[in-house]
Design an enzyme around this catalytic site. Structure first.
Site, PDB file in Angstrom:
ATOM      1  N   ASP A  77      -9.235  -6.253  -4.254  1.00  0.00           N
ATOM      2  CA  ASP A  77      -8.801  -4.960  -3.712  1.00  0.00           C
ATOM      3  C   ASP A  77      -9.394  -3.853  -4.578  1.00  0.00           C
ATOM      4  OD1 ASP A  77      -7.480  -2.693  -2.842  1.00  0.00           O
ATOM      5  OD2 ASP A  77      -5.486  -3.580  -2.890  1.00  0.00           O
TER       6      ASP A  77
ATOM      7  N   SER B  32       0.848  -1.194   0.000  1.00  0.00           N
ATOM      8  CA  SER B  32       0.000   0.000   0.000  1.00  0.00           C
ATOM      9  C   SER B  32       0.893   1.258   0.000  1.00  0.00           C
ATOM     10  CB  SER B  32      -0.943  -0.055   1.206  1.00  0.00           C
ATOM     11  OG  SER B  32      -1.907   0.948   1.145  1.00  0.00           O
TER      12      SER B  32
ATOM     13  N   HIS C 236      -8.261  -4.926   0.061  1.00  0.00           N
ATOM     14  CA  HIS C 236      -6.949  -4.320   0.234  1.00  0.00           C
ATOM     15  C   HIS C 236      -6.207  -4.936   1.429  1.00  0.00           C
ATOM     16  CE1 HIS C 236      -3.931  -1.278  -0.369  1.00  0.00           C
ATOM     17  NE2 HIS C 236      -4.082  -0.786   0.835  1.00  0.00           N
TER      18      HIS C 236
END
EC number: 2.3.1.46
Lengths: 375, 375
Positions: B316, B151, B349
């Site tokens: 995600d 991320s 995610h």
């Protein structure tokens, strides 16, 4: 420009208590109503248009003293339009608990002489349909040619087909769902939490404090707005465009999308009632006609008699096409007559309110068929 | 259980000012660091692990006095694990502006003798990378075997490959993106607005008032959390399950998903700093290495020398596989060596932090290759 022209809302007062799903009652309430077109002699051409979260009875046309205040579905409803007011008598009604004139949390609670505030009872889609049915009684309409709505309005149309199967010939459900998903509920609850924890909310009784929980409403609206637009549409319209062309290295506005959302939030907090926001999102969360049938939507729709038209939009991620297909599937299992259109449109959930020739033409064709049935 | 065992963070103090992208400087700052494994003689086996929004230098292991406080990537980093600390010397570092020990808004501003609060400068991914490079200098590490992150951590790894092309052999970018979309920015800005408009925020100087903008932080975290989970995962885990089995007809908790999100929001507001939340979401928004090259990511990556491993997760929707593919495409255009895995995983995610055998095995295989290169 509106082709309906100047319209005037009417207030209908009801003095018989309305028993709500929660067990509470609303005593002595008013519904704000607008109508367009002319009711025919046998009262068979009436179409009820149900509204979604932040809309109202003001479906089409404008007010003499507010020429820019055009109804929310003016592109759909009018002479020669998809829902043709030369053929149909169209009714818009503001739902109970809303903040556009029908009895809601900001009005005086006859039991206390003060604004309802937090005491306004939680209302459901089914409660609204019961109130709408009483309105139909007063207007002398035994059976609607159609009941129609988009999003939360579509839920009301679907509830009509279940609760009053003999009182509508057609049920028109646009961009809707048979029930909210966990993600849908999650977004609603975050929005509610923003309002409930705003110190200016005062437990729902902010009217007495002469304040409005603006910050909470603003955040709630911003969250909602993100879910109304598609990812692609947002990318297309705003992308990473900067307001000034340069990073500001602060917490003001950098990106155009921030400016847009904050503006939408500000505007909304100027006119929308915080208690209404809570009530309407709860009505959304609670809607689940299959719940009384062990989750079986097919059983929930078994007693329907209407013919159905459904439409969904490809980029709607709030109520995706899949959710409309669940309704279609359950209707097909019941051997109901269903027309279903999945419209390839870039504008997400908002598409149901926007100009889209294919969509408006499909609705027009469907209403032309209904008009023929009536002739 | 952690297989690293007890770990102890170390503080590295820097007295040379760090010039930031905004034009501001940070004087006299501290970075909190943890290391796992042993640095080899030629200092070639170091791996820097960069953290995302609410994580820290505490990547693996636990503290002697806090046995339940296990590092955020403990399933990835340890002896015999994917990033094998029997072979690699792994470094976790808390970023500037964060709230886990490195210099941040709650620390004393040497210029005023008071907490920085709103005066803490806006920091960017590139600023963090510069600070991390200084840490590497102090530790005597000229070239990392790999820089890795998920991320926002993946953005730092990518920035390393661009800013210090000779200082990493491999760049491992998980569940990341070359830049935020308008929708990503929109979610961040709503979260920031919730904090900025909380009356307890006091313009960022809430420390002096002995309060914390809990309500704002809570709403911010709830919004974030929705975007970390996939729609399907939320449906699977929570669906429309009711806390008590019945509708409450009020604004307390009806659905399990509400209870879960409120709990996550409450917990977060107990430990996370509001100014840090603002700073870190801004760093996310600003990251856009292609911006200096007219939006051409391929040009932005032209001077990279590392080999790359990227992974993304099918569900995600925050940083979808498509976003990773953009990076892969730009690297391929530059004839870089790239391995890319798109992992079919249900957890949105958050998947990059979770146990997933295929994912962990792929990372393990990649690090085994790196270990061979070093041998």
């Amino acid at each position: 420009m509106s082709s309906i022209g100047i319209v005037t809302p009417q207030a209908y007062r009801f003095t018989e208590p309305l028993a709500l799903q929660s067990g509470a009652n609303i005593f002595d309430y008013t519904l704000m109503v607008e109508t367009y077109g002319t009711l025919n002699a046998d009262k068979s051409n009436a179409v009820l248009v149900c509204h979604a979260l932040n809309a109202s009875h003001h479906v089409a046309g404008y007010y003499a003293d507010q020429p820019k205040n055009i109804g929310w579905w003016d592109n759909m409803v009018g002479p020669g339009k998809s829902l043709d007011t030369d053929k149909f008598f169209v009714i818009g009604v503001n739902n109970l608990g809303s903040c556009f004139g029908s009895t809601g949390p900001m009005h005086t609670n006859p039991a206390t002489g003060k604004p309802y505030g937090a005491d306004f009872p939680v209302v459901t889609v089914e409660d609204w349909v019961n109130a709408q049915a009483r309105l139909a009684d007063v207007m002398g309409i035994q059976q609607f040619a159609a009941v129609m709505g988009g999003s939360l309005g579509g839920m009301q149309a679907l509830a009509w087909s279940i609760m009053y199967p003999d009182r509508l010939r057609h049920c028109v459900v646009i961009a809707s769902t048979p029930k909210l998903s966990a993600q849908n509920i999650a977004f609603n609850d975050v929005a509610r939490q923003a309002i409930l924890t705003d110190p200016d909310f005062h437990g729902g009784d902010f009217y007495a404090h002469n304040v409005v929980p603006r910050n909470g409403l603003r955040v709630a609206r911003m969250i909602g707005h993100i879910t109304y637009l598609s990812n692609d549409d947002m990318a297309e319209k705003f992308g990473r465009e900067l307001k000034t062309g340069e990073y500001q290295f602060g917490f003001g506005v950098d990106f155009e999308i921030e400016s847009y959302l904050r503006y939408q939030g500000d505007k909304f907090s100027d006119y929308f009632d915080a208690n209404t926001y809570l009530l309407i999102t709860k009505a959304l969360d609670y809607f689940d006609p299959a719940r009384a049938f062990g989750g079986d939507l097919s059983k929930a729709l078994a007693n329907t008699k209407a013919k159905f038209f459904l439409a969904s939009f490809s980029t709607d991620w709030r109520f995706s096409p899949e959710r409309s297909r669940e309704i279609v599937q359950a209707l097909v299992e019941n051997k109901r007559t269903v027309s279903y259109a999945e419209i390839d449109a870039p504008h997400g959930h908002d598409a149901f309110l926007l100009e889209d020739e294919r969509y408006l033409n499909l609705v027009a064709a469907y209403y032309a068929r209904i008009a023929k049935e009536l002739a």
